[in-house]
Design a protein around this motif. Structure first.
Motif, PDB file in Angstrom:
ATOM      1  N   UNK A  40       0.837  -1.191   0.000  1.00 30.05           N
ATOM      2  CA  UNK A  40       0.000   0.000   0.000  1.00 30.05           C
ATOM      3  C   UNK A  40       0.877   1.248   0.000  1.00 30.05           C
ATOM      4  N   UNK A  41       0.801   2.025  -1.110  1.00 28.59           N
ATOM      5  CA  UNK A  41       1.770   3.125  -1.238  1.00 28.59           C
ATOM      6  C   UNK A  41       1.304   4.368  -0.482  1.00 28.59           C
ATOM      7  N   UNK A  42       0.131   4.255   0.211  1.00 31.49           N
ATOM      8  CA  UNK A  42      -0.311   5.481   0.909  1.00 31.49           C
ATOM      9  C   UNK A  42       0.674   5.801   2.043  1.00 31.49           C
ATOM     10  N   UNK A  43       1.450   4.799   2.480  1.00 29.19           N
ATOM     11  CA  UNK A  43       2.381   5.085   3.597  1.00 29.19           C
ATOM     12  C   UNK A  43       3.700   5.647   3.051  1.00 29.19           C
ATOM     13  N   UNK A  44       3.807   5.790   1.727  1.00 27.35           N
ATOM     14  CA  UNK A  44       5.085   6.229   1.134  1.00 27.35           C
ATOM     15  C   UNK A  44       5.003   7.717   0.834  1.00 27.35           C
ATOM     16  N   UNK A  45       6.195   8.389   0.737  1.00 29.28           N
ATOM     17  CA  UNK A  45       6.163   9.819   0.391  1.00 29.28           C
ATOM     18  C   UNK A  45       5.661  10.014  -1.044  1.00 29.28           C
ATOM     19  N   UNK A  46       5.149  11.205  -1.320  1.00 26.48           N
ATOM     20  CA  UNK A  46       4.639  11.526  -2.654  1.00 26.48           C
ATOM     21  C   UNK A  46       5.734  11.281  -3.692  1.00 26.48           C
ATOM     22  N   UNK A 134      10.788  19.469  -7.598  1.00 26.84           N
ATOM     23  CA  UNK A 134      11.355  18.561  -6.589  1.00 26.84           C
ATOM     24  C   UNK A 134      10.561  17.259  -6.551  1.00 26.84           C
ATOM     25  N   UNK A 135      11.250  16.139  -6.776  1.00 27.54           N
ATOM     26  CA  UNK A 135      10.549  14.839  -6.686  1.00 27.54           C
ATOM     27  C   UNK A 135      10.969  14.057  -5.440  1.00 27.54           C
ATOM     28  N   UNK A 136      12.065  14.505  -4.774  1.00 24.40           N
ATOM     29  CA  UNK A 136      12.473  13.813  -3.533  1.00 24.40           C
ATOM     30  C   UNK A 136      13.296  14.779  -2.698  1.00 24.40           C
ATOM     31  N   UNK A 137      13.107  14.740  -1.379  1.00 23.26           N
ATOM     32  CA  UNK A 137      13.917  15.561  -0.488  1.00 23.26           C
ATOM     33  C   UNK A 137      13.509  17.029  -0.502  1.00 23.26           C
ATOM     34  N   UNK A 148      15.080  33.614   0.474  1.00 24.35           N
ATOM     35  CA  UNK A 148      15.170  32.162   0.376  1.00 24.35           C
ATOM     36  C   UNK A 148      13.801  31.526   0.445  1.00 24.35           C
ATOM     37  N   UNK A 149      13.645  30.416  -0.304  1.00 21.66           N
ATOM     38  CA  UNK A 149      12.426  29.605  -0.244  1.00 21.66           C
ATOM     39  C   UNK A 149      12.825  28.150  -0.078  1.00 21.66           C
ATOM     40  N   UNK A 150      12.173  27.453   0.849  1.00 22.46           N
ATOM     41  CA  UNK A 150      12.434  26.016   0.980  1.00 22.46           C
ATOM     42  C   UNK A 150      11.481  25.289   0.030  1.00 22.46           C
ATOM     43  N   UNK A 151      12.051  24.485  -0.857  1.00 23.45           N
ATOM     44  CA  UNK A 151      11.239  23.738  -1.823  1.00 23.45           C
ATOM     45  C   UNK A 151      11.235  22.262  -1.429  1.00 23.45           C
ATOM     46  N   UNK A 152      10.046  21.723  -1.179  1.00 22.10           N
ATOM     47  CA  UNK A 152       9.923  20.302  -0.825  1.00 22.10           C
ATOM     48  C   UNK A 152       9.279  19.562  -1.998  1.00 22.10           C
ATOM     49  N   UNK A 153       9.056  18.270  -1.822  1.00 18.66           N
ATOM     50  CA  UNK A 153       8.486  17.468  -2.916  1.00 18.66           C
ATOM     51  C   UNK A 153       7.198  18.123  -3.411  1.00 18.66           C
ATOM     52  N   UNK A 173      18.409  15.494  -2.322  1.00 17.54           N
ATOM     53  CA  UNK A 173      17.204  15.901  -3.058  1.00 17.54           C
ATOM     54  C   UNK A 173      17.345  15.428  -4.507  1.00 17.54           C
ATOM     55  N   UNK A 174      16.215  15.131  -5.112  1.00 18.84           N
ATOM     56  CA  UNK A 174      16.198  14.804  -6.543  1.00 18.84           C
ATOM     57  C   UNK A 174      15.283  15.812  -7.226  1.00 18.84           C
ATOM     58  N   UNK A 175      15.837  16.446  -8.255  1.00 16.99           N
ATOM     59  CA  UNK A 175      15.073  17.447  -9.007  1.00 16.99           C
ATOM     60  C   UNK A 175      14.946  16.981 -10.446  1.00 16.99           C
ATOM     61  N   UNK A 176      13.845  17.339 -11.088  1.00 17.93           N
ATOM     62  CA  UNK A 176      13.811  17.247 -12.548  1.00 17.93           C
ATOM     63  C   UNK A 176      13.940  18.693 -13.033  1.00 17.93           C
ATOM     64  N   UNK A 177      14.867  18.931 -13.959  1.00 16.98           N
ATOM     65  CA  UNK A 177      15.220  20.281 -14.394  1.00 16.98           C
ATOM     66  C   UNK A 177      14.984  20.418 -15.899  1.00 16.98           C
ATOM     67  N   UNK A 178      14.317  21.503 -16.279  1.00 16.31           N
ATOM     68  CA  UNK A 178      14.156  21.839 -17.703  1.00 16.31           C
ATOM     69  C   UNK A 178      14.897  23.154 -17.936  1.00 16.31           C
ATOM     70  N   UNK A 179      15.643  23.226 -18.987  1.00 16.48           N
ATOM     71  CA  UNK A 179      16.311  24.477 -19.358  1.00 16.48           C
ATOM     72  C   UNK A 179      16.120  24.689 -20.854  1.00 16.48           C
ATOM     73  N   UNK A 180      15.974  25.991 -21.197  1.00 21.64           N
ATOM     74  CA  UNK A 180      15.736  26.316 -22.602  1.00 21.64           C
ATOM     75  C   UNK A 180      16.290  27.695 -22.889  1.00 21.64           C
ATOM     76  N   UNK A 181      16.873  27.851 -24.088  1.00 24.90           N
ATOM     77  CA  UNK A 181      17.326  29.185 -24.488  1.00 24.90           C
ATOM     78  C   UNK A 181      16.065  30.022 -24.692  1.00 24.90           C
ATOM     79  N   UNK A 182      15.899  31.058 -23.903  1.00 22.52           N
ATOM     80  CA  UNK A 182      14.632  31.798 -23.915  1.00 22.52           C
ATOM     81  C   UNK A 182      14.396  32.444 -25.273  1.00 22.52           C
TER      82      UNK A 182
END
Ligand SMILES: NC(=O)N[C@H](N)C(=O)O
Ligand SMILES: [Mn+2]
Length: 304
Positions: A40-46, A134-137, A148-153, A173-182
């Motif tokens: 049961x994944x309800x006990x797991x973090x998002x 943020x996907x973890x941590x 400063x801002x604290x960013x959580x999952x 922490x694990x982040x997914x990052x997108x970058x693009x030449x504006x």
């Protein structure tokens, strides 16, 4: 031959029963553990499966060379067992796995950043905008005016091109990052944004059943958006899409079937998909829990 004694018969029948039990298991012959039997994944973090995916069914786990990853002219499926991490240039104590880059045909990059303790981000190149999710941590984002801002999952930040900032992480922490030449347009400028998915309103999706949130404003200065799309099991895209926009997708939760071009792929949380412009695309959610995916989409710019 003398009759076998009762104790011998009992021993023989016990042995046979335990052998059958071993082979049959309680679900029937050669039953492989089902991904649906996940505890049961309800006990797991998002989004926990993004960083601890089912790398492959246990009976294939040790199969040499087995991968679900695929790279074609107009799409790619990049599954976690294919990730190759290396230190991110200009970042401290951070490993990065670039999953989508212009070498695949995209005009953006998508990468996973695994920040370890006492890690710190580097800046993107000049004129390059960045979005982190943020996907973890947890990480702390500090901008040039020291705020400063604290960013959580489930939190994210959009950094305009040439916007001075730094991400710091004490633990991991694990982040997914997108970058693009504006893609500068007239005198439009974009703003620094910090938010979280759960605080974004649900948007109308006429003719579709999925739930849609967008992480950036729809206004003209923004040349891409990040869609967060939710499907209940059994729900699927109504439109078999084919459009000029390109996508970078991360499946955050759930599992289903992604059609890309003429191929149909079983996908699960942790999978990443590159969709080139005009690739036919379609998704159907399966399993017991909702599917949620995060999707990069270029917008607001004339394709000419
Ligand atoms: N593959 C997708 O989910 N595409 C989005 N619905 C989109 O292009 O907006
Ligand atoms: Mn699309």
């Amino acid at each position: 031959m003398q009759n076998p004694s009762l104790p011998r018969l009992l021993l023989l029948s016990f042995t046979l029963i335990s052998v059958f039990n071993l082979v049959l298991g309680d679900e029937g012959f050669c039953s492989a553990p089902s991904i649906l039997d996940q505890t049961d994944s309800s006990s797991k973090p998002l989004y926990w499966k993004v960083t601890s995916p089912t790398l492959s069914p246990s009976h294939l786990q040790d199969l040499p060379g087995f991968t679900r990853s695929v790279y074609r002219r107009d799409h790619a499926l990049i599954t976690p067992e294919s990730h190759v991490f290396s230190p991110l240039p200009d970042w401290t104590n951070t490993l990065g796995a670039y999953l989508i880059t212009p070498a695949i045909g995209s005009h953006f990059v998508m990468y996973l950043a695994k920040m370890q303790e006492n890690s710190r981000s580097g800046l993107p190149p000049n004129d390059v905008e960045r979005l982190i999710f943020v996907t973890q941590g947890a990480v702390t984002l500090t901008n040039s005016s020291g705020i400063s801002n604290k960013l959580v999952v489930d939190s994210y930040a959009y950094l305009p091109p040439n916007f001075d900032h730094s991400l710091k992480c004490d633990g991991s922490a694990t982040l997914v990052v997108f970058e693009r030449r504006y893609a500068f347009l007239d005198n439009h400028i974009t703003e620094h944004i910090v938010g979280s998915t759960d605080k974004q309103p649900l948007l109308e999706t006429p003719g579709e059943v999925f739930e849609l949130r967008k992480l950036l404003p729809a206004s003209m200065p923004y040349d891409f958006n990040i869609h967060i799309m939710d499907f209940q099991p059994g729900e699927f895209l109504n439109v078999k899409e084919l459009h000029y926009n390109q996508h970078g997708l991360l499946l955050l939760e759930g599992l289903g079937i992604y059609r890309l071009g003429d191929s149909w792929y079983p996908v699960q949380a942790g999978d990443v998909i590159w969709m080139a412009p005009f690739v036919p695309q379609w998704y159907a959610a399966l399993g017991k829990t909702r599917s949620r995916y995060l999707l990069y989409k270029d917008v607001n710019r004339n394709p000419l």
